[in-house]
Scaffold this motif. Structure first.
Motif, PDB file in Angstrom:
ATOM      1  N   CYS A   1      53.498  -1.958  34.318  1.00  0.00           N
ATOM      2  CA  CYS A   1      53.706  -0.507  34.334  1.00  0.00           C
ATOM      3  C   CYS A   1      52.834   0.179  33.294  1.00  0.00           C
ATOM      4  N   MET A   2      52.688  -0.463  32.117  1.00  0.00           N
ATOM      5  CA  MET A   2      51.882   0.163  31.074  1.00  0.00           C
ATOM      6  C   MET A   2      50.417   0.184  31.458  1.00  0.00           C
ATOM      7  N   SER A   3      49.917  -0.931  32.020  1.00  0.00           N
ATOM      8  CA  SER A   3      48.504  -0.941  32.429  1.00  0.00           C
ATOM      9  C   SER A   3      48.271   0.116  33.488  1.00  0.00           C
ATOM     10  N   ALA A   4      49.189   0.199  34.458  1.00  0.00           N
ATOM     11  CA  ALA A   4      49.020   1.192  35.516  1.00  0.00           C
ATOM     12  C   ALA A   4      49.038   2.599  34.927  1.00  0.00           C
ATOM     13  N   TYR A   5      49.887   2.805  33.938  1.00  0.00           N
ATOM     14  CA  TYR A   5      49.991   4.122  33.310  1.00  0.00           C
ATOM     15  C   TYR A   5      48.700   4.463  32.563  1.00  0.00           C
ATOM     16  N   VAL A   6      48.216   3.503  31.750  1.00  0.00           N
ATOM     17  CA  VAL A   6      47.018   3.767  30.949  1.00  0.00           C
ATOM     18  C   VAL A   6      45.772   3.814  31.820  1.00  0.00           C
ATOM     19  N   MET A   7      45.700   2.905  32.788  1.00  0.00           N
ATOM     20  CA  MET A   7      44.443   2.772  33.526  1.00  0.00           C
ATOM     21  C   MET A   7      44.356   3.702  34.721  1.00  0.00           C
ATOM     22  N   ILE A   8      45.472   4.208  35.216  1.00  0.00           N
ATOM     23  CA  ILE A   8      45.409   5.088  36.388  1.00  0.00           C
ATOM     24  C   ILE A   8      45.990   6.465  36.062  1.00  0.00           C
ATOM     25  N   ALA A   9      47.318   6.494  35.817  1.00  0.00           N
ATOM     26  CA  ALA A   9      48.011   7.787  35.752  1.00  0.00           C
ATOM     27  C   ALA A   9      47.515   8.671  34.607  1.00  0.00           C
ATOM     28  N   LEU A  10      47.431   8.111  33.391  1.00  0.00           N
ATOM     29  CA  LEU A  10      47.030   8.931  32.244  1.00  0.00           C
ATOM     30  C   LEU A  10      45.580   9.386  32.349  1.00  0.00           C
ATOM     31  N   ASP A  11      44.716   8.519  32.869  1.00  0.00           N
ATOM     32  CA  ASP A  11      43.316   8.912  33.028  1.00  0.00           C
ATOM     33  C   ASP A  11      43.210  10.077  33.989  1.00  0.00           C
ATOM     34  N   PHE A  12      43.984   9.969  35.083  1.00  0.00           N
ATOM     35  CA  PHE A  12      43.987  11.031  36.068  1.00  0.00           C
ATOM     36  C   PHE A  12      44.412  12.347  35.429  1.00  0.00           C
ATOM     37  N   GLU A  13      45.510  12.296  34.676  1.00  0.00           N
ATOM     38  CA  GLU A  13      46.027  13.527  34.065  1.00  0.00           C
ATOM     39  C   GLU A  13      45.064  14.112  33.037  1.00  0.00           C
ATOM     40  N   ASN A  14      44.316  13.219  32.370  1.00  0.00           N
ATOM     41  CA  ASN A  14      43.402  13.698  31.328  1.00  0.00           C
ATOM     42  C   ASN A  14      42.031  14.093  31.868  1.00  0.00           C
ATOM     43  N   LEU A  15      41.865  14.020  33.199  1.00  0.00           N
ATOM     44  CA  LEU A  15      40.560  14.334  33.788  1.00  0.00           C
ATOM     45  C   LEU A  15      40.180  15.805  33.654  1.00  0.00           C
ATOM     46  N   ALA A  16      41.190  16.698  33.774  1.00  0.00           N
ATOM     47  CA  ALA A  16      40.895  18.132  33.872  1.00  0.00           C
ATOM     48  C   ALA A  16      39.993  18.646  32.743  1.00  0.00           C
ATOM     49  N   PRO A  17      40.334  18.402  31.463  1.00  0.00           N
ATOM     50  CA  PRO A  17      39.457  18.925  30.400  1.00  0.00           C
ATOM     51  C   PRO A  17      38.043  18.345  30.459  1.00  0.00           C
ATOM     52  N   LEU A  18      37.937  17.091  30.852  1.00  0.00           N
ATOM     53  CA  LEU A  18      36.628  16.447  30.943  1.00  0.00           C
ATOM     54  C   LEU A  18      35.795  17.096  32.046  1.00  0.00           C
ATOM     55  N   LEU A  19      36.415  17.296  33.222  1.00  0.00           N
ATOM     56  CA  LEU A  19      35.677  17.882  34.341  1.00  0.00           C
ATOM     57  C   LEU A  19      35.270  19.317  34.030  1.00  0.00           C
ATOM     58  N   GLU A  20      36.176  20.061  33.377  1.00  0.00           N
ATOM     59  CA  GLU A  20      35.841  21.433  32.979  1.00  0.00           C
ATOM     60  C   GLU A  20      34.595  21.455  32.107  1.00  0.00           C
ATOM     61  N   ARG A  21      34.549  20.515  31.191  1.00  0.00           N
ATOM     62  CA  ARG A  21      33.427  20.431  30.268  1.00  0.00           C
ATOM     63  C   ARG A  21      32.137  20.107  31.034  1.00  0.00           C
ATOM     64  N   LEU A  22      32.255  19.179  32.008  1.00  0.00           N
ATOM     65  CA  LEU A  22      31.077  18.761  32.774  1.00  0.00           C
ATOM     66  C   LEU A  22      30.571  19.871  33.686  1.00  0.00           C
ATOM     67  N   GLU A  23      31.448  20.846  33.939  1.00  0.00           N
ATOM     68  CA  GLU A  23      31.034  21.963  34.794  1.00  0.00           C
ATOM     69  C   GLU A  23      30.158  22.960  34.050  1.00  0.00           C
ATOM     70  N   GLU A  24      30.174  22.844  32.708  1.00  0.00           N
ATOM     71  CA  GLU A  24      29.468  23.843  31.903  1.00  0.00           C
ATOM     72  C   GLU A  24      28.054  23.391  31.572  1.00  0.00           C
ATOM     73  N   GLU A  25      27.283  24.327  31.003  1.00  0.00           N
ATOM     74  CA  GLU A  25      26.004  23.980  30.387  1.00  0.00           C
ATOM     75  C   GLU A  25      26.303  23.021  29.247  1.00  0.00           C
ATOM     76  N   PRO A  26      25.440  22.141  28.813  1.00  0.00           N
ATOM     77  CA  PRO A  26      24.063  21.997  29.256  1.00  0.00           C
ATOM     78  C   PRO A  26      23.898  20.913  30.319  1.00  0.00           C
ATOM     79  N   PHE A  27      24.979  20.574  31.035  1.00  0.00           N
ATOM     80  CA  PHE A  27      24.853  19.499  32.016  1.00  0.00           C
ATOM     81  C   PHE A  27      24.038  19.968  33.221  1.00  0.00           C
ATOM     82  N   PRO A  28      23.243  19.073  33.799  1.00  0.00           N
ATOM     83  CA  PRO A  28      22.391  19.474  34.927  1.00  0.00           C
ATOM     84  C   PRO A  28      23.215  19.944  36.129  1.00  0.00           C
ATOM     85  N   GLN A  29      22.570  20.725  36.940  1.00  0.00           N
ATOM     86  CA  GLN A  29      23.200  21.343  38.112  1.00  0.00           C
ATOM     87  C   GLN A  29      24.014  20.344  38.938  1.00  0.00           C
TER      88      GLN A  29
END
Lengths: 306, 409
Positions: free
Chosen positions: B140-168
């Motif tokens: 359960c812990m591996s599934a939580y760390v490796m799947i569920a928590l990563d999924f939940e923490n994606l939003a701030p990362l993706l928001e950042r990748l949507e901004e400059e200076p990342f390529p189009q």
């Protein structure tokens, strides 16, 4: 601070604790695990043992264990407790006034329903042929759950090794395969420890009790029912607790753990139901949350944050 | 000034501060010692023995500290299941503390086991022992760390990748990914709530198998319930403490409306926990043992005082409205809660005469290294990603290009 309604709720929570504590003890519908048909065992009798420790040396020899001879400068074997190179040991119990004393043999109890086997994550410990609890290294993680679980403190770990093994008595199963008796029983000069089928050993123990009224503590064979039953059996003239045999009741620890887990998980139905309910609820409110975030994004001109 | 938290915003100060280097140093030392443990063996690196077979790594870094990292779970239930939308601005802080606490916990677990290469057998269902509590915790812990928590923490990362200076192309892909994340969010969140309910309770069940070797003041069939309830209390309290400390350090306004209501919730939860704990002791006839004044009774009374006193003080509104006082009360409560989670594994564990355990220096340094590693992760992430809560005003200022740097200068 705390109004009447809250007080009632707290009282309710307390009642949950109270009731659950009662229920957890009383309700265990699981039928007790029975010893396997071919179960073999050891019967040790404290009134016969003279403490010669021939069994300790024989065990080391039979299992290729390096004898513990640190204190004697290599002259003779004198381990002080079970350890990673001692699977069998004779200890001496003496009361503080010195009047009561007894030898005691320690090795794996080969429980009928072993806690170590229940605790082992990748089935490295198993109860196999003759009901012997044995260890196979291929899947062992070295997590030491077995050490935490064993109420007799039997499994030992090779702490200094790079590829540590779990070391415990396996009733000389390599000798059993050759139709020989376990080393400790073969060398005992007083037949203080004997080997046989568990049922035969129980009969023998009971006939000794019948023949010698008052000799044995509570006229009881430790291991017949204790902790759900064991395959290593004990007759003692002193209370078992003095010899380090805990009072475990008749239910096995493993059965208690399975009961709690089964109550919670209901054959895996609970997680599925809980997950479905969570999906429905979060899905429902997620829409609300998104609409709210989108509204705010429109109004402020900032990006929506999820 | 309006102190209402409305959005999440990155802290605009440099990452590489002296505090960061100090933490990185401790973490680095810990990791080096960790490698040394792999070479030298457990006997050389730790004080664990055949009686106390579990030491700091499992009992403190995993059993105790993942309870502090349960904020993502507890606040997730509040925000997504009970629809308390006001806590949404704290979700990212909670999820970050969770993923950090659990990640270092999993590293600790891998350091602790003696034959780590056999982890590969976790992939072989034929050797799984579904009755084993540690198996369930590990899965359960591996599934939580490796799947569920990563999924939940994606939003701030993706928001950042949507901004400059990342390529189009990166920005576009991040946009698609974000849309996908939004579409399946409830399924991911539900998983991220179901898994901790299971493994946080199972961390309690882990000690059930020790049976009479755990002192009866702690050994009870209710361990799973008490453990998961304590994870809830500690998880929320820790997110609060982290946010309060962060706001103090990086001079952010503290939204006392939100903080106060969470503090109130923490103290209510702790009261329920106390009720179940005491009800259980009474039900099992252990009240006399609790007042016997031997080592275990004193340990129990210390635990009770550390939990009950701050809990009751936090029922007073003026204490809750006072940031400094409620921070201290929450810290004491967390100490008590952690003591409760730790005690059954070590202090109230009775392996028999002749065994003693006190962590070795190496063991302590490795354990501390894991904690420092999590702090390093926190310091980096809150300065690079929109994690910590901020007011609308700050967010609008922060969104104008160039403003962030000026504000920092």
């Amino acid at each position: 601070m705390i109004d009447r309604r809250s007080l009632l709720t707290i009282a309710g929570a307390g009642a949950v604790g109270l009731a659950a504590a009662q229920v957890g003890h009383a309700v265990n519908s699981e039928p007790p695990v029975q010893p396997p048909q071919d179960a073999v065992g050891l019967l040790y009798d404290t009134t016969l043992c003279v403490g010669c420790k021939a069994c300790v040396a024989a065990c080391s020899r039979a299992n290729n264990l390096i004898p513990a001879s640190g204190q004697s400068g290599g002259l003779y074997q004198e381990p002080v407790a079970l350890d990673a190179h001692t699977k069998n040991i004779i200890k001496l119990y003496k009361s503080s006034d010195g009047r009561q004393w007894s030898f005691m043999k320690q090795q794996c109890m080969h429980c009928v329903d072993p806690a170590c086997v229940l605790a082992c994550p990748l089935s490295a410990l198993e109860k196999g042929e003759f009901g012997i609890v044995s260890w196979k290294g291929e899947t062992c993680l070295g997590c030491r759950c077995c050490q935490i679980a064993c109420p007799y403190n039997i499994p030992k770990f090779e702490w200094s090794q790079l590829n540590p093994r779990v070391v415990k008595c396996e009733m000389c199963r390599q000798k059993l395969a050759r139709n020989e008796a376990p080393a400790c029983t073969a060398v005992c000069p007083r037949k203080a420890v004997i080997f046989g089928k568990r049922t035969a050993l129980l009969t023998e123990a009971k006939s000794r009790i019948a023949a010698n009224p008052g000799r044995y503590y509570q006229d009881r064979v430790y291991g017949e029912h204790e902790g759900g039953g064991t395959q290593s059996l004990y007759l003692s003239h002193l209370p078992f607790a003095m010899l380090g045999l805990p009072d475990l009741g008749t239910r096995s620890i493993a059965s208690g753990v399975r009961n709690v887990q089964e109550t919670i998980y209901q054959h895996g139905v609970t997680p599925v139901v809980a997950y479905s309910a969570l999906v429905v609820l979060t899905g429902h409110f997620w829409k609300d949350l998104r609409h709210h975030a989108e509204d705010e994004a429109d109004w402020t001109g900032l990006k929506e944050q999820i | 000034m309006n102190k209402c938290w409305r959005r999440m915003l990155a802290v605009s100060s440099p990452v590489l501060t002296p505090a960061f280097w100090l933490m990185a140093g401790i973490a680095g030392l810990g990791l080096v010692l960790c490698l040394w443990r792999e070479v030298a063996g457990l006997a050389a690196a730790t004080a664990m023995n055949d009686g106390y077979s579990w030491g700091m790594f499992k009992n403190f870094n995993v059993t105790t500290l993942t309870a502090l990292g349960s904020g993502g779970y507890a606040l997730g239930v509040l925000t997504y299941v009970l629809n308390r939308r006001k806590y949404h601005t704290l979700m990212r802080t909670a999820l970050l503390t969770s993923i950090l606490a659990y990640t270092v916990g999993m590293i600790a677990l891998a350091t602790d086991i003696g034959r780590p290469w056999n982890i590969l057998h976790m992939a072989d269902p034929f050797v799984w022992n579904p009755h084993s509590i540690l198996f369930e915790v590990a899965l359960c812990m591996s599934a939580y760390v490796m799947i569920a928590l990563d999924f939940e923490n994606l939003a701030p990362l993706l928001e950042r990748l949507e901004e400059e200076p990342f390529p189009q192309v990166v920005r576009e892909l991040a946009g698609y990914a974000k849309r996908f994340v939004k579409a399946i969010y409830p399924y991911g969140v539900a998983l991220a709530l179901a898994l901790p309910t299971m493994h946080q309770s199972s961390l309690g069940s882990l000690m059930l198998v020790a049976g009479p070797r755990v002192h009866p003041l702690w050994q009870t069939p209710l361990l799973p319930l008490l453990y998961v309830m304590m994870a809830w209390v500690l998880g929320i309290a820790f997110v609060e403490a982290a946010v309060m400390a962060s706001c103090a350090v990086w001079k952010r306004p503290l939204d006392m409306t939100i903080v106060e209501s969470l503090t109130s919730l923490v103290s209510w939860s702790a009261i329920f926990w106390l009720a179940v704990r005491l009800g259980d002791l009474y039900g099992r006839g252990q009240i006399a043992a609790a007042l016997k004044m031997d080592f275990y009774s004193r340990l129990f009374l210390v635990e009770l005082a550390l939990i009950a006193i701050p809990t009751l003080l936090l029922r007073i509104r003026s204490v809750r409205m006072d940031a400094a006082r409620s921070f201290v009360a929450l810290a004491v409560l967390m100490t008590g809660g952690m003591l409760y989670r730790y005690t059954p594994t070590t202090l109230a564990f009775q392996p028999g005469a002749g065994y003693r355990y006190f962590p070795s220096v190496t063991e302590l340094l490795i354990s501390l290294g894991f904690i420092a590693l999590a702090v390093v992760g926190y310091l980096f992430t809150v300065k690079r990603f929109a994690i910590l809560p901020a007011t609308l005003e700050m967010s609008i200022r922060g969104a104008v290009p160039g403003q962030k740097e000026k504000q920092a200068a």
